[in-house]
Enzyme design. Structure first.
Site, PDB file in Angstrom:
ATOM      1  N   ASP A  48       0.971  -0.959   0.219  1.00  0.00           N
ATOM      2  CA  ASP A  48      -0.063  -0.857  -0.042  1.00  0.00           C
ATOM      3  C   ASP A  48       0.866   1.045   0.433  1.00  0.00           C
ATOM      4  OD1 ASP A  48      -2.473   1.358   0.340  1.00  0.00           O
ATOM      5  OD2 ASP A  48      -1.877   1.767   2.351  1.00  0.00           O
ATOM      6  N   LEU A  49       0.452   2.254  -0.401  1.00  0.00           N
ATOM      7  CA  LEU A  49       0.916   3.381  -0.831  1.00  0.00           C
ATOM      8  C   LEU A  49       0.968   4.505   0.442  1.00  0.00           C
ATOM      9  CD1 LEU A  49       2.923   5.613  -2.122  1.00  0.00           C
ATOM     10  CD2 LEU A  49       0.798   6.234  -3.148  1.00  0.00           C
ATOM     11  N   ASP A  50       0.202   4.756   0.462  1.00  0.00           N
ATOM     12  CA  ASP A  50      -0.059   5.713   2.677  1.00  0.00           C
ATOM     13  C   ASP A  50      -0.598   4.538   3.836  1.00  0.00           C
ATOM     14  OD1 ASP A  50      -0.807   8.086   0.140  1.00  0.00           O
ATOM     15  OD2 ASP A  50      -2.475   7.649   0.424  1.00  0.00           O
ATOM     16  N   ASN A  73      -3.289   8.908  -7.589  1.00  0.00           N
ATOM     17  CA  ASN A  73      -1.445   9.755  -7.680  1.00  0.00           C
ATOM     18  C   ASN A  73      -0.475   9.212  -7.424  1.00  0.00           C
ATOM     19  OD1 ASN A  73      -3.331  12.634  -9.068  1.00  0.00           O
ATOM     20  ND2 ASN A  73      -4.167  12.307  -6.184  1.00  0.00           N
ATOM     21  N   SER A 118      -2.833   0.200  -4.567  1.00  0.00           N
ATOM     22  CA  SER A 118      -2.730   1.572  -3.462  1.00  0.00           C
ATOM     23  C   SER A 118      -4.366   2.077  -4.676  1.00  0.00           C
ATOM     24  CB  SER A 118      -2.276   3.101  -3.847  1.00  0.00           C
ATOM     25  OG  SER A 118      -3.152   4.112  -3.208  1.00  0.00           O
ATOM     26  N   ALA A 119      -5.220   2.763  -3.896  1.00  0.00           N
ATOM     27  CA  ALA A 119      -6.080   3.951  -4.195  1.00  0.00           C
ATOM     28  C   ALA A 119      -6.414   4.985  -5.305  1.00  0.00           C
ATOM     29  CB  ALA A 119      -7.450   3.252  -3.160  1.00  0.00           C
ATOM     30  N   THR A 175       1.229  10.405   3.411  1.00  0.00           N
ATOM     31  CA  THR A 175       0.425  11.021   2.225  1.00  0.00           C
ATOM     32  C   THR A 175      -0.773  11.469   3.330  1.00  0.00           C
ATOM     33  OG1 THR A 175       0.377   9.872   0.574  1.00  0.00           O
ATOM     34  CG2 THR A 175       1.758  11.061  -0.071  1.00  0.00           C
ATOM     35  N   GLU A 186       0.469  -3.311   4.527  1.00  0.00           N
ATOM     36  CA  GLU A 186      -0.820  -2.739   4.601  1.00  0.00           C
ATOM     37  C   GLU A 186      -0.928  -2.012   5.703  1.00  0.00           C
ATOM     38  OE1 GLU A 186      -3.559  -1.094   3.789  1.00  0.00           O
ATOM     39  OE2 GLU A 186      -3.705  -1.671   1.333  1.00  0.00           O
ATOM     40  N   ASP A 187      -1.554  -0.799   6.100  1.00  0.00           N
ATOM     41  CA  ASP A 187      -1.882  -0.601   7.168  1.00  0.00           C
ATOM     42  C   ASP A 187      -3.384   0.479   7.559  1.00  0.00           C
ATOM     43  OD1 ASP A 187      -2.620   1.760   5.525  1.00  0.00           O
ATOM     44  OD2 ASP A 187      -1.606   3.598   6.667  1.00  0.00           O
ATOM     45  N   LYS A 190     -10.533  -0.753  -1.464  1.00  0.00           N
ATOM     46  CA  LYS A 190     -10.223  -2.354  -0.754  1.00  0.00           C
ATOM     47  C   LYS A 190     -11.817  -1.803   0.149  1.00  0.00           C
ATOM     48  CE  LYS A 190      -5.333  -1.467  -1.510  1.00  0.00           C
ATOM     49  NZ  LYS A 190      -4.431  -0.883  -0.049  1.00  0.00           N
ATOM     50  N   LYS A 211      -9.927   5.604   5.787  1.00  0.00           N
ATOM     51  CA  LYS A 211      -8.561   5.160   5.172  1.00  0.00           C
ATOM     52  C   LYS A 211      -8.536   3.734   4.630  1.00  0.00           C
ATOM     53  CE  LYS A 211      -4.743   4.519   7.611  1.00  0.00           C
ATOM     54  NZ  LYS A 211      -4.406   4.422   9.411  1.00  0.00           N
TER      55      LYS A 211
END
Length: 220
Positions: free
Chosen positions: A10-12, A119, A115-116, A18, A170-171, A146, A46
Protein backbone atom coordinates in the site's frame (compact mmCIF):
# COMPACT_ATOMS: atom_id res chain seq x y z
CA UNK A 1 3.60 -21.62 3.01
CA UNK A 2 4.62 -21.37 -0.65
CA UNK A 3 7.93 -19.68 -1.46
CA UNK A 4 7.24 -15.94 -1.47
CA UNK A 5 8.46 -14.06 -4.53
CA UNK A 6 6.16 -11.02 -4.71
CA UNK A 7 5.70 -8.09 -2.32
CA UNK A 8 2.68 -5.80 -2.68
CA UNK A 9 2.72 -2.46 -0.87
CA UNK A 10 0.00 0.00 0.00
CA UNK A 11 1.19 3.60 -0.42
CA UNK A 12 -0.20 5.86 2.30
CA UNK A 13 1.09 4.92 5.73
CA UNK A 14 3.43 2.20 4.42
CA UNK A 15 5.73 3.97 1.95
CA UNK A 16 4.98 7.60 2.78
CA UNK A 17 2.67 9.52 5.07
CA UNK A 18 0.47 11.36 2.59
CA UNK A 19 -2.58 10.69 4.77
CA UNK A 20 -2.02 14.07 6.43
CA UNK A 21 -2.31 15.77 3.04
CA UNK A 22 -5.50 13.87 2.22
CA UNK A 23 -6.93 15.02 5.53
CA UNK A 24 -5.96 18.65 4.97
CA UNK A 25 -7.52 18.57 1.49
CA UNK A 26 -10.75 16.94 2.68
CA UNK A 27 -10.87 19.32 5.66
CA UNK A 28 -10.51 22.36 3.40
CA UNK A 29 -13.28 21.10 1.10
CA UNK A 30 -15.53 20.19 4.04
CA UNK A 31 -15.11 23.65 5.54
CA UNK A 32 -16.13 25.18 2.21
CA UNK A 33 -19.26 23.01 2.25
CA UNK A 34 -20.06 23.82 5.89
CA UNK A 35 -19.49 20.24 7.05
CA UNK A 36 -17.84 19.63 10.43
CA UNK A 37 -15.13 17.07 9.54
CA UNK A 38 -12.36 16.21 12.00
CA UNK A 39 -9.29 13.99 12.35
CA UNK A 40 -11.33 11.23 14.04
CA UNK A 41 -13.77 11.18 11.11
CA UNK A 42 -10.77 10.91 8.79
CA UNK A 43 -10.02 7.40 10.14
CA UNK A 44 -13.09 6.19 8.25
CA UNK A 45 -11.47 7.27 4.98
CA UNK A 46 -8.31 5.13 5.25
CA UNK A 47 -7.94 2.79 2.29
CA UNK A 48 -11.18 4.05 0.72
CA UNK A 49 -11.65 5.42 -2.80
CA UNK A 50 -11.95 9.16 -3.40
CA UNK A 51 -15.66 9.03 -4.28
CA UNK A 52 -16.55 6.80 -1.33
CA UNK A 53 -14.52 9.08 0.95
CA UNK A 54 -16.57 12.07 -0.18
CA UNK A 55 -19.80 10.13 0.28
CA UNK A 56 -18.77 9.39 3.87
CA UNK A 57 -18.14 13.11 4.43
CA UNK A 58 -21.57 13.92 3.00
CA UNK A 59 -23.10 11.34 5.36
CA UNK A 60 -21.29 12.97 8.30
CA UNK A 61 -22.74 16.33 7.28
CA UNK A 62 -26.20 14.92 6.55
CA UNK A 63 -25.94 16.23 2.98
CA UNK A 64 -27.00 14.91 -0.41
CA UNK A 65 -25.65 15.77 -3.86
CA UNK A 66 -26.14 14.77 -7.45
CA UNK A 67 -23.53 12.50 -9.00
CA UNK A 68 -22.34 15.44 -11.09
CA UNK A 69 -21.84 17.59 -7.98
CA UNK A 70 -19.99 14.75 -6.27
CA UNK A 71 -17.63 14.41 -9.22
CA UNK A 72 -16.94 18.17 -9.23
CA UNK A 73 -16.15 18.18 -5.52
CA UNK A 74 -13.94 15.11 -5.78
CA UNK A 75 -11.99 16.86 -8.55
CA UNK A 76 -11.72 19.98 -6.38
CA UNK A 77 -10.37 17.90 -3.47
CA UNK A 78 -7.80 16.29 -5.75
CA UNK A 79 -6.62 19.71 -6.96
CA UNK A 80 -6.11 20.81 -3.34
CA UNK A 81 -4.33 17.53 -2.54
CA UNK A 82 -2.03 17.82 -5.56
CA UNK A 83 -0.91 21.26 -4.41
CA UNK A 84 0.48 19.52 -1.33
CA UNK A 85 1.84 16.51 -3.22
CA UNK A 86 3.84 18.57 -5.69
CA UNK A 87 5.74 19.92 -2.70
CA UNK A 88 6.75 16.42 -1.52
CA UNK A 89 10.45 15.89 -0.91
CA UNK A 90 12.43 12.65 -1.21
CA UNK A 91 13.19 12.73 2.52
CA UNK A 92 9.49 12.21 3.29
CA UNK A 93 9.78 8.48 2.52
CA UNK A 94 9.03 6.67 5.79
CA UNK A 95 12.05 5.41 7.79
CA UNK A 96 13.69 2.28 6.46
CA UNK A 97 11.55 2.01 3.33
CA UNK A 98 14.26 2.65 0.75
CA UNK A 99 16.65 0.23 2.44
CA UNK A 100 13.92 -2.41 2.70
CA UNK A 101 12.86 -2.10 -0.95
CA UNK A 102 16.44 -2.01 -2.22
CA UNK A 103 17.39 -5.11 -0.21
CA UNK A 104 14.27 -7.03 -1.33
CA UNK A 105 14.87 -6.15 -4.97
CA UNK A 106 18.54 -7.20 -4.74
CA UNK A 107 17.40 -10.56 -3.36
CA UNK A 108 15.18 -11.16 -6.39
CA UNK A 109 11.75 -10.31 -5.00
CA UNK A 110 9.30 -8.64 -7.35
CA UNK A 111 7.75 -5.44 -6.00
CA UNK A 112 4.39 -3.87 -6.81
CA UNK A 113 2.43 -0.95 -5.44
CA UNK A 114 -1.22 -1.66 -4.67
CA UNK A 115 -3.04 1.59 -3.90
CA UNK A 116 -6.42 3.22 -4.45
CA UNK A 117 -4.63 6.51 -5.17
CA UNK A 118 -4.77 7.86 -8.71
CA UNK A 119 -1.68 9.95 -7.94
CA UNK A 120 0.67 7.07 -7.11
CA UNK A 121 3.15 7.67 -9.92
CA UNK A 122 3.42 11.37 -9.16
CA UNK A 123 4.07 10.60 -5.49
CA UNK A 124 6.67 7.91 -6.23
CA UNK A 125 8.41 10.22 -8.71
CA UNK A 126 8.53 13.02 -6.12
CA UNK A 127 9.99 10.57 -3.60
CA UNK A 128 12.49 9.36 -6.25
CA UNK A 129 11.58 5.68 -5.73
CA UNK A 130 9.45 4.90 -8.80
CA UNK A 131 12.23 2.75 -10.28
CA UNK A 132 12.20 0.41 -7.27
CA UNK A 133 8.77 -0.95 -8.25
CA UNK A 134 8.25 -3.51 -11.00
CA UNK A 135 4.54 -2.71 -11.32
CA UNK A 136 2.16 0.05 -10.24
CA UNK A 137 -1.44 -0.94 -9.56
CA UNK A 138 -3.55 2.06 -8.58
CA UNK A 139 -6.84 3.82 -9.09
CA UNK A 140 -6.04 4.47 -12.76
CA UNK A 141 -6.24 0.76 -13.65
CA UNK A 142 -8.56 -0.78 -11.05
CA UNK A 143 -12.12 0.28 -10.31
CA UNK A 144 -12.94 -1.50 -7.05
CA UNK A 145 -11.73 -0.06 -3.78
CA UNK A 146 -10.44 -2.10 -0.86
CA UNK A 147 -11.68 -4.25 0.88
CA UNK A 148 -12.32 -5.66 -2.60
CA UNK A 149 -9.20 -7.71 -3.49
CA UNK A 150 -8.98 -6.44 -7.10
CA UNK A 151 -5.90 -4.26 -6.54
CA UNK A 152 -3.85 -7.12 -5.08
CA UNK A 153 -5.07 -9.76 -7.52
CA UNK A 154 -4.13 -7.41 -10.37
CA UNK A 155 -0.73 -6.89 -8.76
CA UNK A 156 -0.03 -10.63 -8.64
CA UNK A 157 -1.21 -10.96 -12.23
CA UNK A 158 1.14 -8.21 -13.46
CA UNK A 159 4.03 -9.68 -11.51
CA UNK A 160 3.17 -13.03 -13.15
CA UNK A 161 2.99 -14.76 -9.78
CA UNK A 162 0.41 -17.01 -8.13
CA UNK A 163 -1.47 -15.15 -5.40
CA UNK A 164 -0.15 -17.51 -2.69
CA UNK A 165 3.41 -16.47 -3.59
CA UNK A 166 2.72 -12.83 -2.68
CA UNK A 167 2.45 -11.00 0.63
CA UNK A 168 0.85 -7.62 1.27
CA UNK A 169 2.03 -4.68 3.40
CA UNK A 170 -0.89 -2.58 4.66
CA UNK A 171 -1.75 -0.01 7.32
CA UNK A 172 -5.54 -0.08 6.93
CA UNK A 173 -8.03 -2.71 8.08
CA UNK A 174 -9.74 -2.58 4.67
CA UNK A 175 -6.37 -3.41 3.08
CA UNK A 176 -5.79 -6.36 5.41
CA UNK A 177 -9.25 -7.64 4.51
CA UNK A 178 -8.52 -7.17 0.80
CA UNK A 179 -5.25 -9.11 1.11
CA UNK A 180 -6.95 -12.03 2.85
CA UNK A 181 -9.79 -12.01 0.31
CA UNK A 182 -7.11 -12.25 -2.38
CA UNK A 183 -5.66 -15.30 -0.65
CA UNK A 184 -2.51 -13.51 0.48
CA UNK A 185 -0.81 -13.10 3.85
CA UNK A 186 -0.94 -9.58 5.24
CA UNK A 187 1.77 -7.71 7.14
CA UNK A 188 0.16 -4.93 9.16
CA UNK A 189 2.01 -1.64 9.61
CA UNK A 190 0.49 -0.25 12.79
CA UNK A 191 -1.03 -1.47 16.04
CA UNK A 192 -3.05 -4.48 17.07
CA UNK A 193 -5.91 -2.14 18.02
CA UNK A 194 -6.22 -0.88 14.44
CA UNK A 195 -5.15 -4.06 12.61
CA UNK A 196 -6.26 -7.07 14.67
CA UNK A 197 -6.61 -9.30 11.60
CA UNK A 198 -3.06 -8.82 10.29
CA UNK A 199 -0.97 -12.00 10.17
CA UNK A 200 1.94 -10.17 11.79
CA UNK A 201 2.38 -6.57 12.93
CA UNK A 202 5.27 -4.15 12.48
CA UNK A 203 5.73 -0.56 13.57
CA UNK A 204 7.34 0.15 10.19
CA UNK A 205 9.85 -1.19 7.66
CA UNK A 206 12.95 0.11 9.40
CA UNK A 207 15.48 -2.27 10.97
CA UNK A 208 13.99 -5.39 9.37
CA UNK A 209 14.47 -7.38 6.15
CA UNK A 210 11.99 -9.23 3.99
CA UNK A 211 13.62 -12.56 4.91
CA UNK A 212 13.05 -11.84 8.60
CA UNK A 213 9.42 -11.02 7.87
CA UNK A 214 8.89 -14.23 5.93
CA UNK A 215 10.41 -16.19 8.82
CA UNK A 216 7.95 -14.52 11.20
CA UNK A 217 5.04 -15.41 8.89
CA UNK A 218 6.15 -19.04 8.80
CA UNK A 219 5.98 -19.14 12.60
CA UNK A 220 2.37 -17.91 12.66
Amino acid sequence: MKEIKGLLFDLDGVIVDTAKYHYLAWKQLSDQLGIDFNIKDNERLKGVSRMRSFEIILEIGGCTMSEEEKEKNCSKKNEIYLEYIYQLKANEVLPGVIEFLTDAKAKGYKLALGSASKNSRVILEKLDILDLFDEIVDGTIVSKAKPDPEVFLKGAELLKLAKNRCIVFEDASSGIEAAHSAGMLAVGIGTVENLPEADILLAGLNNITVDEIINKLQEV
